[in-house]
Design an enzyme around this catalytic site. Structure first.
Site, PDB file in Angstrom:
ATOM      1  N   ASP A 182       0.866  -1.184   0.000  1.00  0.00           N
ATOM      2  CA  ASP A 182       0.000   0.000   0.000  1.00  0.00           C
ATOM      3  C   ASP A 182       0.902   1.233   0.000  1.00  0.00           C
ATOM      4  O   ASP A 182       2.111   1.135   0.231  1.00  0.00           O
ATOM      5  CB  ASP A 182      -0.884  -0.006   1.261  1.00  0.00           C
ATOM      6  CG  ASP A 182      -1.752   1.245   1.358  1.00  0.00           C
ATOM      7  OD1 ASP A 182      -2.328   1.653   0.332  1.00  0.00           O
ATOM      8  OD2 ASP A 182      -1.847   1.837   2.449  1.00  0.00           O
ATOM      9  N   SER A 183       0.290   2.388  -0.199  1.00  0.00           N
ATOM     10  CA  SER A 183       1.047   3.629  -0.120  1.00  0.00           C
ATOM     11  C   SER A 183       1.501   3.905   1.318  1.00  0.00           C
ATOM     12  O   SER A 183       2.343   4.757   1.532  1.00  0.00           O
ATOM     13  CB  SER A 183       0.173   4.781  -0.616  1.00  0.00           C
ATOM     14  OG  SER A 183      -1.063   4.776   0.069  1.00  0.00           O
ATOM     15  N   TYR A 218      -0.760   8.468  -2.492  1.00  0.00           N
ATOM     16  CA  TYR A 218      -0.815   8.148  -3.912  1.00  0.00           C
ATOM     17  C   TYR A 218      -2.063   8.791  -4.548  1.00  0.00           C
ATOM     18  O   TYR A 218      -2.106   9.015  -5.747  1.00  0.00           O
ATOM     19  CB  TYR A 218      -0.922   6.633  -4.122  1.00  0.00           C
ATOM     20  CG  TYR A 218       0.368   5.845  -3.966  1.00  0.00           C
ATOM     21  CD1 TYR A 218       1.515   6.416  -3.428  1.00  0.00           C
ATOM     22  CD2 TYR A 218       0.424   4.513  -4.370  1.00  0.00           C
ATOM     23  CE1 TYR A 218       2.683   5.666  -3.285  1.00  0.00           C
ATOM     24  CE2 TYR A 218       1.582   3.767  -4.248  1.00  0.00           C
ATOM     25  CZ  TYR A 218       2.714   4.337  -3.698  1.00  0.00           C
ATOM     26  OH  TYR A 218       3.849   3.598  -3.572  1.00  0.00           O
ATOM     27  N   CYS A 249      -4.162  -1.259  -2.055  1.00  0.00           N
ATOM     28  CA  CYS A 249      -4.345   0.189  -2.139  1.00  0.00           C
ATOM     29  C   CYS A 249      -5.310   0.409  -3.295  1.00  0.00           C
ATOM     30  O   CYS A 249      -5.078  -0.081  -4.407  1.00  0.00           O
ATOM     31  CB  CYS A 249      -2.992   0.842  -2.430  1.00  0.00           C
ATOM     32  SG  CYS A 249      -3.069   2.597  -2.823  1.00  0.00           S
ATOM     33  N   ASN A 250      -6.385   1.115  -3.035  1.00  0.00           N
ATOM     34  CA  ASN A 250      -7.370   1.341  -4.093  1.00  0.00           C
ATOM     35  C   ASN A 250      -6.778   2.152  -5.241  1.00  0.00           C
ATOM     36  O   ASN A 250      -7.017   1.863  -6.408  1.00  0.00           O
ATOM     37  CB  ASN A 250      -8.586   2.079  -3.537  1.00  0.00           C
ATOM     38  CG  ASN A 250      -9.468   1.187  -2.695  1.00  0.00           C
ATOM     39  OD1 ASN A 250     -10.469   0.671  -3.171  1.00  0.00           O
ATOM     40  ND2 ASN A 250      -9.107   0.970  -1.439  1.00  0.00           N
ATOM     41  N   GLU A 289      -4.871   9.259   9.769  1.00  0.00           N
ATOM     42  CA  GLU A 289      -3.450   9.158  10.131  1.00  0.00           C
ATOM     43  C   GLU A 289      -3.120  10.005  11.357  1.00  0.00           C
ATOM     44  O   GLU A 289      -2.200   9.715  12.110  1.00  0.00           O
ATOM     45  CB  GLU A 289      -2.584   9.584   8.953  1.00  0.00           C
ATOM     46  CG  GLU A 289      -2.880   8.715   7.751  1.00  0.00           C
ATOM     47  CD  GLU A 289      -1.650   8.200   7.032  1.00  0.00           C
ATOM     48  OE1 GLU A 289      -0.575   8.755   7.242  1.00  0.00           O
ATOM     49  OE2 GLU A 289      -1.815   7.238   6.271  1.00  0.00           O
ATOM     50  N   CYS A 334     -11.304   3.282  -0.288  1.00  0.00           N
ATOM     51  CA  CYS A 334      -9.959   3.728   0.076  1.00  0.00           C
ATOM     52  C   CYS A 334      -9.599   2.953   1.338  1.00  0.00           C
ATOM     53  O   CYS A 334     -10.456   2.755   2.215  1.00  0.00           O
ATOM     54  CB  CYS A 334      -9.963   5.229   0.345  1.00  0.00           C
ATOM     55  SG  CYS A 334      -8.428   5.833   1.056  1.00  0.00           S
ATOM     56  N   HIS A 366      -8.166   3.565   4.021  1.00  0.00           N
ATOM     57  CA  HIS A 366      -8.342   4.158   5.348  1.00  0.00           C
ATOM     58  C   HIS A 366      -9.805   4.201   5.796  1.00  0.00           C
ATOM     59  O   HIS A 366     -10.086   4.325   6.976  1.00  0.00           O
ATOM     60  CB  HIS A 366      -7.821   5.598   5.367  1.00  0.00           C
ATOM     61  CG  HIS A 366      -6.334   5.710   5.282  1.00  0.00           C
ATOM     62  ND1 HIS A 366      -5.611   5.234   4.217  1.00  0.00           N
ATOM     63  CD2 HIS A 366      -5.433   6.246   6.138  1.00  0.00           C
ATOM     64  CE1 HIS A 366      -4.326   5.489   4.414  1.00  0.00           C
ATOM     65  NE2 HIS A 366      -4.194   6.108   5.575  1.00  0.00           N
TER      66      HIS A 366
HETATM   67  N1  DGL Z   1      -4.100   3.721   0.177  1.00  0.00           N
HETATM   68  C1  DGL Z   1      -4.740   4.744  -0.602  1.00  0.00           C
HETATM   69  C2  DGL Z   1      -6.001   4.183  -1.269  1.00  0.00           C
HETATM   70  O1  DGL Z   1      -6.549   3.185  -0.875  1.00  0.00           O
HETATM   71  C3  DGL Z   1      -5.109   5.934   0.257  1.00  0.00           C
HETATM   72  C4  DGL Z   1      -3.936   6.748   0.705  1.00  0.00           C
HETATM   73  C5  DGL Z   1      -3.226   7.454  -0.424  1.00  0.00           C
HETATM   74  O2  DGL Z   1      -3.773   8.390  -1.033  1.00  0.00           O
HETATM   75  O3  DGL Z   1      -2.111   7.044  -0.717  1.00  0.00           O
HETATM   76  O4  DGL Z   1      -6.458   4.746  -2.235  1.00  0.00           O
END
Ligand code: DGL
Length: 273
Positions: free
Chosen positions: A13-14, A45, A76-77, A155, A187, A189
């Site tokens: 993931d990011s 991301y 990560c979406n 976060e 997403c 989070h």
């Molecule tokens: N992990 C990213 C997602 O699921 C969210 C955080 C980011 O923007 O990197 O899209």
């Protein structure tokens, strides 16, 4: 290609968000080992271009492959929406993302054929959730809403803060007016804000958590490829965590959401890969 079913699964993931996916994999596939990579140095991301997200994702997959993973989960979406189709063509081990499993369940669950998606700007702009849902049923209409402030609020640890509630009410107002009956938490989070989102949207809206659906899809994928681990995990650290920055911060967040004590977190410089 000869892949060992006893090898770990690579999850990336990011940053910390993909831990919501890792958590579901730990629950639903307890015999599997995991190597997790969180790109904490380069998060978010969600506001980056497709080219950049592909470049970052490629480096991470290379790193995970150097750790001997048998399959990759793009947890990560944003990376699933922007980079998965490219990565799929470049590697010879099974790989899945979180968008398709989430879209599939939403298409199955909606009764009134009206689905909402909340996600990062990049995921919403990619229109991938809409495309995949309408591939299954063209009559379903899909309403997307980017909620960029949710990531920093989570976060910051403000999951139950009044500020987060005000922000959530403002973002979700549009969707409340759209008469959706299913809402995808698109997403990583957002499942951590599930209670708040559920309270605002009310009982008539079913929330879909792609993290959970992805763990089930992963089980299917591993079974298809004969890669489900059959041996008991004997390693001292069945779950290994790598980040590109701020390992200590990652570790304390991970410890707050995982049903497992995160001991091994290591910082890696991806620029050298
Ligand atoms: N992990 C990213 C997602 O699921 C969210 C955080 C980011 O923007 O990197 O899209």
């Amino acid at each position: 290609m000869n892949i060992d079913a006893n090898s770990p699964i690579g999850v990336f993931d990011s940053g910390i968000g993909g831990l919501t996916v890792a958590r579901e994999i730990m629950r639903n596939l307890p015999m599997e080992k995991i190597v997790y990579f969180g790109d904490t140095a380069r998060l978010p991301y969600g506001s980056k271009s497709k080219e950049t997200v592909i470049r970052y994702s490629r480096q991470i997959v290379k790193f995970l492959q150097s750790q001997g993973v048998k399959a990759v989960v793009v947890a990560c979406n944003t990376a699933s929406a922007l980079a998965l189709d490219t990565l799929e063509k470049e590697i010879d081990i099974p790989i899945i993302g979180v968008v398709k499993p989430g879209a599939k369940v939403a298409a199955r669950e909606t009764v009134g054929k009206k689905v909402g998606v909340i996600a990062t700007e990049a995921t919403i702009n990619s229109q991938l959730y809409r495309e995949l849902i309408q591939e299954i049923d063209p009559e379903i209409s899909v309403v997307g809403k980017a909620c960029p402030l949710f990531v920093p609020l989570v976060e910051e640890g403000w999951r139950k803060d009044p500020v987060t509630e005000i922000v959530a009410r403002r973002y979700l107002k549009e969707l409340q007016e759209e008469d959706i009956d299913t809402l995808i938490l698109g997403c990583t989070h957002y499942p951590l804000l599930r209670g708040l989102i559920a309270d605002i949207m009310g009982d008539d809206v079913r929330l879909v958590n792609p993290a959970y659906e992805t763990s089930l899809a992963l089980k299917q994928l591993l079974t298809q490829h004969n890669l489900l681990n059959q041996k008991n995990v004997e390693e001292e650290f069945p779950y290994r965590f790598y980040v590109s920055d701020a390992a200590e911060k990652f570790k304390s967040f991970a410890n707050s959401i995982l049903p497992y004590d995160v001991e091994m977190t290591k910082q890696i410089n991806l620029e050298n890969i």
